[in-house]
Every structure is written in structure tokens, then in C-alpha cells.
Design an enzyme around this catalytic site. Structure first.
Site, short mmCIF file in Angstrom:
data_model
loop_
_atom_site.label_atom_id
_atom_site.label_comp_id
_atom_site.label_asym_id
_atom_site.label_seq_id
_atom_site.Cartn_x
_atom_site.Cartn_y
_atom_site.Cartn_z
N CYS A 36 0.89 -1.18 0.00
CA CYS A 36 0.17 -0.07 0.09
C CYS A 36 1.02 1.32 0.13
O CYS A 36 0.31 2.43 -0.20
CB CYS A 36 -0.78 -0.06 1.21
SG CYS A 36 -0.22 0.15 2.78
N ASN A 37 2.06 1.15 0.30
CA ASN A 37 2.81 2.46 0.27
C ASN A 37 4.54 2.16 -0.23
O ASN A 37 5.00 3.09 -0.28
CB ASN A 37 3.15 2.95 1.70
CG ASN A 37 3.63 1.92 2.50
OD1 ASN A 37 4.84 1.21 2.45
ND2 ASN A 37 2.95 1.60 3.64
N GLY A 96 4.07 -4.37 11.41
CA GLY A 96 4.52 -5.68 11.12
C GLY A 96 3.82 -6.48 9.85
O GLY A 96 4.52 -7.43 9.66
N GLN A 149 4.60 -9.54 3.74
CA GLN A 149 4.29 -9.06 2.27
C GLN A 149 5.49 -9.40 1.69
O GLN A 149 5.69 -10.02 0.48
CB GLN A 149 4.07 -7.71 2.37
CG GLN A 149 2.66 -7.29 2.57
CD GLN A 149 2.62 -5.70 3.20
OE1 GLN A 149 3.48 -5.15 3.10
NE2 GLN A 149 1.14 -5.15 2.97
N GLY A 187 -14.22 -5.55 2.54
CA GLY A 187 -13.09 -6.60 2.24
C GLY A 187 -12.92 -7.67 3.39
O GLY A 187 -13.63 -7.65 4.56
N THR A 188 -12.29 -8.76 2.85
CA THR A 188 -12.35 -9.84 3.52
C THR A 188 -10.95 -10.57 3.62
O THR A 188 -10.82 -11.69 3.96
CB THR A 188 -13.35 -11.07 2.75
OG1 THR A 188 -13.13 -11.17 1.50
CG2 THR A 188 -14.82 -10.58 3.14
#
Length: 434
Positions: A47-48, A117, A122, A191-192
Site C-alpha cells: 500500500c505504500n 508488522g 508481504q 473487504g475479507t
């Protein structure tokens, strides 16, 4: 040669990172097509940050700039982003700097929220995806494995993971001033995935009990059953938007789940909440930024949240940085040791060749025994030990060529100048196996 193209929250706007993340599969495919330059790749898209870790075939220092430009051009074409924009919004790391950067990233030191964390997982998933795609080389596998061990060491030996906060927890802290009583807040979770599970845990830690989950991909019922929340049917999104006080989105879909028109229609329903806070944790964005223009709607997206990211806890971050620096230094030193491998192999081959020839002559004269041969081989090993240790010491200090030159001068052995890392490692592996 290892090379890393890095575009992150430190160098780029979130809109650019969103576009790169959306085109991550195309970028991966484009890099694979440059087989004449790129022998392997691992793409990390979060995401960043968007990063491509590459194993480049051309090791010469003069080729670094050319390789970097070729990679930027490939990313530019695949993502549809002007190459000049990418250059201004990214950093390219080469050689040992790649390892140092990756170790820092995987340990959470480069995140919006220092110590978060999620990044270690990722990084592991990026490596696994590359393995599945068959794009991992030995050098990439090695640097990512060391990165994983380093991040575990940082987690276990410092307080940075507990001092740092995840993005959703930071978002909820920013929302504190807007919420009177968390136990009375009605939440719609969109979201899941794993991020949704982390978001739900953070909400419950704040005292939230009324949560409904919606999935753009139809997975709400399964998530709701396993997390003890209520599921929203596919046709029930507008009604839940109307009733929700807090909307948290963290879906991986590429289109806006909540548009201005959809939320406008929800607000117009009878009994709709007068005010609502929307936290958009999706990348690409799950929420149309235009919803912030609606009366009674406040939007917190990743860009807004990152502005309020806390100053890193100095002691924990300093301890973590020290561990990362030490791991990077050791990794670089081990790479440097490979520079003397050909000379060592040549020296060992010469010594043991002479030894074998003398033993063969002794056997032909009938004056050799197994005990004598064993003693001679042991003696040769002892004599080679000090040169081997000294060679690696010189390499770690940047003087590998001195050992190469000495080997050539003393024994008349022809040893090429310091070769490429990949070639050196192959030679060392063959030596170890023999």
C-alpha cells in the site's frame, strides 16, 4: 549484479503508487521479457511502496546506469507512466545497497508507520510469488532469505514491532476525536482479506461490537462466519452505507467500491446516519475521493493517514537500525569473500595436483603407505588453511586483488581479475561439492 527499482511513500505520491500497484502483473511480465538483461526478478507491491528487485546479467560498474535506465523504461511502458515521472519519483539501488535497503524494508524501518508488522509477510509473499512464476535466481533467493532472518531478529531483539503501529490502528487513533463511544458505533467493513482481519481486530480492541462485512467478490458470508460478524448481501450495500457510522475499506479490487453516486443515494435513504467517517485503506483506492465533498462525510485515506504518521520511537528504531546495518555489512562481506574464490581454487588445485603427482611417483617406487599418504594430505590441508583465512580477510577489507596477485606471483598461476559475483558463487559451490 543486484538492482532494485524503488518507488515508495518517501519518493512518490500515493496516486502514482496506486497506478504502479495496479499494473504490477504487467511490470513483472515486462521485466521477464528483458531476458537479455534481467535474469530474475521479485516484485514487491504494497500500500505504500512498489519495488522490483532484479538480478542483472551485466556486472560492470559502467553498465549500472544503462541497466537502471532500461529497467525504468520497461516499468514506464508496462505501467503507462512517463519515464521522467518515474525517475523523479523513485530510487535505484545497486549491489550491496540493494541488500541494505531490502533488510531495512522487511524490518519495517522504511514503512509509513515505522515498525509495522505486515511488511515482513508481504516480502515473504512477494518471494513466494516469484518462485511460483520461476523468476527467482540464486542471488535473489539468498538476499531475500537473509532479509527474512534479519526481520525476525529485529522483531525478537528490539521493541520496534510493538512500538510501531499498523496503518489501521493509526487510522483509528486519528478517528478518536470523531467518536464519542466506540461501543455504540456501527461499522461497515469492506473487504475479507488478511488486512480485513487485522482491521476487525483493531476495531474490537477499541470496543466496537457492531460490525457488518461486505465483499465486492462475494466472500462476505465465509468471512462473517469465521469472524462472528454479520454479512452484507450483494444487494444490501447501499442500505448498510446509509446506516453505518464508520466505513472501513481494505479490499484488493481495482475499481472504486464506494462511489460518490452510491454514497449520495445511501445518504438520501430514510433514517440515514447524519454523519459518517470513511477510512479507505485500499490500494488502489476503494473509495472515490469525491465522497469527501458530501455533507456529513469525512474521508481518511492512506495519503492523509501517512501525513499523521508518528515520529519513530527513537530507541527501538535505533536498535533495529543497528541490527539491519550489521546484517547488511555481513552480507556485503560474504559477497566480497567470493572475489578470492577463483584464486583459492587455483591454489588448492595446484597444491593437491603436486601432492597427487608425488604420491603417484612414490607408489611407483613402492615406498608409499596409506598412513604416509594420509599424513601428507593432512599436511597440505594445514598449509593451505592460513592462506585461505588470510584471503578471506583481505577480501572483506577490499583487498581481494592483492591475494590474486600474490597467488600469480608466487606460484605462476593464471587467475583472472576479480570476476562477477554469480560466476564466483558458482565456482565456490562446485568446490564445496567436490
Amino acid at each position: 549484479m543486484l538492482l532494485c527499482f524503488s518507488s515508495s511513500h518517501r519518493t512518490a505520491e500515493f496516486d502514482l503508487l496506486e497506478r504502479l500497484e495496479r499494473h504490477a502483473p504487467a511490470v513483472t511480465a515486462a521485466l521477464a521479457e528483458h531476458s537479455e538483461l534481467v535474469s530474475g526478478s521479485v516484485v514487491l507491491a504494497t500500500c505504500n511502496r512498489f519495488e522490483a528487485y532484479l538480478d542483472i546479467d551485466e556486472p560492470l560498474p559502467a553498465a549500472r546506469a544503462v541497466s537502471a535506465e532500461a529497467v525504468i523504461d520497461a516499468v514506464s511502458v508496462a505501467a503507462g507512466i512517463d519515464a521522467d515521472v518515474l525517475r523523479a519519483s523513485s530510487t535505484v539501488y545497486c549491489d550491496d545497497a540493494v541488500a541494505e535497503h531490502l533488510f531495512s524494508v522487511s524490518s519495517g524501518l522504511e514503512s509509513v508507520v515505522v515498525g509495522e508488522g505486515e511488511i515482513a509477510g508481504q516480502v515473504r509473499r512477494a518471494l513466494q510469488a516469484a518462485r511460483t512464476a520461476g523468476t527467482v535466481t540464486g542471488d535473489l533467493e539468498r538476499v531475500f532469505q537473509v532479509a527474512s532472518r534479519t526481520s525476525r531478529g529485529v522483531k525478537n531483539q528490539t521493541g520496534i514491532m510493538t512500538a510501531g503501529r499498523s496503518m489501521v490502528r493509526l487510522a483509528l487513533e486519528l478517528a478518536e476525536s470523531r467518536v464519542t463511544d466506540w461501543t455504540q458505533v456501527r461499522v461497515l467493513l469492506v473487504g475479507t482479506g488478511k488486512y480485513a482481519g487485522a482491521s476487525l481486530a483493531a476495531l474490537r480492541d477499541h470496543g466496537v461490537t457492531d460490525v457488518r462485512v461486505y465483499s465486492p467478490t462475494g466472500r462476505a458470508a465465509k468471512f462473517a462466519l469465521s469472524h462472528d460478524v454479520a454479512a452484507v448481501e450483494a444487494d444490501g450495500l447501499q442500505h448498510e452505507l446509509a446506516s453505518a457510522d464508520l466505513i472501513v475499506t481494505c479490499s484488493a479490487v481495482t475499481d472504486h467500491v464506494i462511489t460518490r453516486d452510491l454514497l449520495t443515494a445511501a445518504i438520501a435513504l430514510p433514517g440515514s446516519a447524519e454523519r459518517r467517517l470513511v477510512i479507505d485503506l485500499g490500494l488502489p483506492r476503494n473509495v472515490d475521493p469525491a465522497v469527501a465533498e458530501l455533507t456529513g462525510v469525512e474521508l481518511l485515506d492512506l495519503e492523509t493517514i501517512s501525513i499523521h504518521a508518528p515520529v519513530e520511537e527513537l530507541n527501538a528504531a535505533a536498535d533495529a537500525r543497528e541490527l539491519v546495518d550489521a546484517a547488511a555489512a555481513e552480507f556485503a562481506a560474504q559477497n566480497a569473500e567470493q572475489a578470492v574464490t577463483p584464486a583459492l581454487v587455483a591454489l588448492r588445485s595446484h597444491v593437491f595436483g603436486v601432492l597427487d603427482a608425488e604420491i603417484a611417483r612414490a607408489r611407483s617406487r613402492g615406498d608409499s603407505s596409506e598412513q604416509t599418504e594420509a599424513a601428507l594430505r593432512h599436511l597440505a590441508g594445514v598449509l593451505l588453511h592460513t592462506p585461505s583465512v588470510r584471503a578471506r580477510e583481505l577480501a572483506r577489507n577490499g583487498d581481494a586483488q592483492a591475494f590474486v596477485d600474490a597467488t600469480s606471483a608466487l606460484f605462476g598461476l593464471e587467475v583472472d581479475d576479480v570476476p562477477t559475483t554469480r560466476a564466483l558463487r558458482a565456482v565456490d559451490d562446485e568446490t564445496a561439492a567436490s
